[in-house]
Design an enzyme around this catalytic site. Structure first.
Site, PDB file in Angstrom:
ATOM      1  N   HIS A  77       0.867  -1.186   0.000  1.00 19.12           N
ATOM      2  CA  HIS A  77       0.000   0.000   0.000  1.00 19.12           C
ATOM      3  C   HIS A  77       0.901   1.233   0.000  1.00 19.12           C
ATOM      4  CE1 HIS A  77      -4.030   1.735   0.723  1.00 19.12           C
ATOM      5  NE2 HIS A  77      -3.357   2.739   1.254  1.00 19.12           N
ATOM      6  N   ASP A 155     -14.598   3.239   6.277  1.00 19.65           N
ATOM      7  CA  ASP A 155     -13.403   4.007   5.891  1.00 19.65           C
ATOM      8  C   ASP A 155     -13.658   4.743   4.577  1.00 19.65           C
ATOM      9  OD1 ASP A 155     -10.550   4.821   5.732  1.00 19.65           O
ATOM     10  OD2 ASP A 155     -10.629   3.529   3.971  1.00 19.65           O
ATOM     11  N   ARG A 162     -12.977  13.167   4.356  1.00 20.61           N
ATOM     12  CA  ARG A 162     -11.655  13.738   4.692  1.00 20.61           C
ATOM     13  C   ARG A 162     -11.069  14.463   3.484  1.00 20.61           C
ATOM     14  NH1 ARG A 162      -8.266   8.831   6.263  1.00 20.61           N
ATOM     15  NH2 ARG A 162      -6.581  10.339   6.361  1.00 20.61           N
ATOM     16  N   SER A 177      -7.133   3.984   8.564  1.00 19.67           N
ATOM     17  CA  SER A 177      -7.671   3.832   7.218  1.00 19.67           C
ATOM     18  C   SER A 177      -6.903   2.761   6.441  1.00 19.67           C
ATOM     19  CB  SER A 177      -7.591   5.193   6.508  1.00 19.67           C
ATOM     20  OG  SER A 177      -7.782   5.062   5.134  1.00 19.67           O
ATOM     21  N   LYS A 181      -8.070  -1.637   5.858  1.00 23.18           N
ATOM     22  CA  LYS A 181      -8.285  -2.242   4.546  1.00 23.18           C
ATOM     23  C   LYS A 181      -7.373  -3.454   4.333  1.00 23.18           C
ATOM     24  CE  LYS A 181      -7.875   1.793   2.691  1.00 23.18           C
ATOM     25  NZ  LYS A 181      -8.042   3.173   2.371  1.00 23.18           N
TER      26      LYS A 181
HETATM   27  N1  URA Z   1      -4.305   5.950   1.966  1.00 25.37           N
HETATM   28  C1  URA Z   1      -5.416   5.470   2.580  1.00 25.37           C
HETATM   29  O1  URA Z   1      -5.932   4.437   2.205  1.00 25.37           O
HETATM   30  N2  URA Z   1      -5.924   6.157   3.612  1.00 25.37           N
HETATM   31  C2  URA Z   1      -5.386   7.296   4.072  1.00 25.37           C
HETATM   32  O2  URA Z   1      -5.900   7.864   5.017  1.00 25.37           O
HETATM   33  C3  URA Z   1      -4.239   7.782   3.420  1.00 25.37           C
HETATM   34  C4  URA Z   1      -3.716   7.093   2.365  1.00 25.37           C
END
Ligand code: URA
Length: 414
Positions: A77, A155, A162, A177, A181
């Site tokens: 990620h 989220d 956000r 967040s 995931k």
């Molecule tokens: N990537 C995400 O999935 N969430 C965030 O808050 C920032 C970057």
């Protein structure tokens, strides 16, 4: 005002149940956008304790579908950058080394791009059925699909808010967040690329180290191995920013035709991910990663994946405008945020989630940081709509002396 929000305002700690009341309330429309914005602003200002962040992660995870933990499932990620095409390079490298790897990716929003749009730009299908997903993995060892709608829906809703309320830059919110995931998707081993710099959510190393420590701790709670790479995002990653033109750069790197920061980052990322899947030294893993780039195996893997999913790797051919340097000297820095925004305005990105995009649009940096240029040399090419060029010129800063170029990787934390 809800008692729980009042407590947050008074800087009191919230229990699991109290946090759940607020966040589930938002998902279930009992709390509206204005109230939730207030909550997010309070969290940005006052932070959350480690325990509250872990609880919030759990609340996000439990808001949707959960996949059982698979110890051999390695995932990556990125906190989001400009020109970040690492998934499209790292996955074929690992797949060609025999690692079975799947990745759920997102679409572009704002000035950062999305892997899904990049794949769709060359006709690759990404909304796969379960059967197509497993066929791809069985045939090519790799698969990249759009995020399933029901993974961490809380989220998703909070992140969208956000994004439009200036509340993205909160370490506990970012940690909850991302980790929710990754955990909900079942990954047993997770590599996180924390982008640091002017074009990133995280602006300095101190904040990045804090975020890394928090995500590693959350991972431990759920028995997941987490490695965080801290990498520079002051300048765009690589030369191409857009969709199809980013795929072009991916092809050049997979064909081993291009060196530089982006290649170095992908080699290190693939190396670390390979060591997560195999009991192997970093040195050995790195040499195997370089070998599949040298011998064309990684490129062949990408090509076969693209073909399997209905895509094509033909060259793009679109109208573009050349921007020439207004000065002579060395390029000292290129503001990645401005380049990301330019790419978006040219048509490569979305201002709103519902906007459609032009896959051919984007920016190619003909000269990058460290290049010597003469007044009148072409410094970048702009593909897509005609736009005001003034901000693009301002993205480039110059120096008389050759600037020293810092390595892309700042630190690795595990
Ligand atoms: N990537 C995400 O999935 N969430 C965030 O808050 C920032 C970057």
């Amino acid at each position: 005002m809800l008692r729980e929000i009042k407590k947050l305002e008074e800087k009191q700690k919230l229990s699991y149940k109290e946090l759940d009341t607020i966040f589930s309330g938002y998902l279930n429309k009992k709390i509206d956008d204005d109230e939730m914005t207030k909550v997010l602003k309070l969290i940005c200002k006052n932070g959350l304790s480690e325990e509250e962040t872990i609880n919030l992660t759990d609340i996000f995870i439990n808001s949707g579908a959960k996949f059982p933990m698979n110890i051999s499932f390695v995932d990556k990620h990125s906190t989001g950058g400009v020109g970040d095409k690492t998934t499209l390079i790292v996955l074929p490298i690992l797949a060609s080394l025999g690692v079975r790897i799947s990745k759920m990716s997102g679409k572009a929003l704002g000035y950062t791009g999305g892997t899904i749009d990049k794949l769709n730009s060359i006709g690759v299908k990404t909304n796969l059925t379960k059967k197509e997903f497993y066929t791809a993995i069985d045939k090519t060892n790799m698969v990249i699909s759009s995020q399933t709608e029901n993974l961490c829906p809380m989220d998703k809703k909070v992140y969208a808010l956000r994004d439009v309320t200036g509340t993205t830059k909160s370490i506990p919110l970012i940690a909850a967040s991302i980790m929710s995931k990754k955990i909900a998707s079942g990954a047993g081993k997770i590599l996180i690329d924390i982008k640091v710099g002017k074009g990133a959510l995280i602006e300095n190393k101190k904040q990045a180290m804090e975020l890394a420590a928090l995500m590693i701790k959350i991972g431990k709670k759920y028995d997941r191995k987490v490695i965080c790479m801290l990498t520079r995002m002051d300048n765009p990653l690589g030369d191409n920013v857009g969709n199809k033109i980013e795929v072009q750069e991916v092809i050049d790197i997979l064909k081993n035709k291009k060196k530089g920061n982006l290649t170095n980052l992908c080699v290190e990322m693939a190396t670390l991910m390979y060591t997560l899947t195999k009991d192997i030294s970093k040195e050995k893993a790195r040499s195997m990663v370089k070998e599949v780039l040298n011998n064309g195996e990684a490129y062949k893997k990408f090509e076969s994946y693209v073909k399997l999913e209905g895509g094509s790797l033909e060259d793009i051919d679109t109208e573009c405008a050349d921007l020439v340097s207004l000065k002579s000297g060395y390029i000292k820095s290129i503001n990645s945020r401005v380049i990301g925004e330019t790419s978006m305005l040219l048509g490569a990105g979305r201002v709103k989630k519902t906007d459609s995009i032009n896959y051919d649009a984007g920016v190619v940096l003909v000269k990058n940081v460290g290049s010597k240029v003469k007044k009148g040399d072409v410094i970048c090419k702009l593909y897509g709509k005609s736009i005001n060029y003034d901000p693009v010129y301002k993205a480039f800063s110059y120096s008389k002396l050759k600037p020293s170029i810092k390595g892309i990787i700042i630190n690795v934390v595990e």
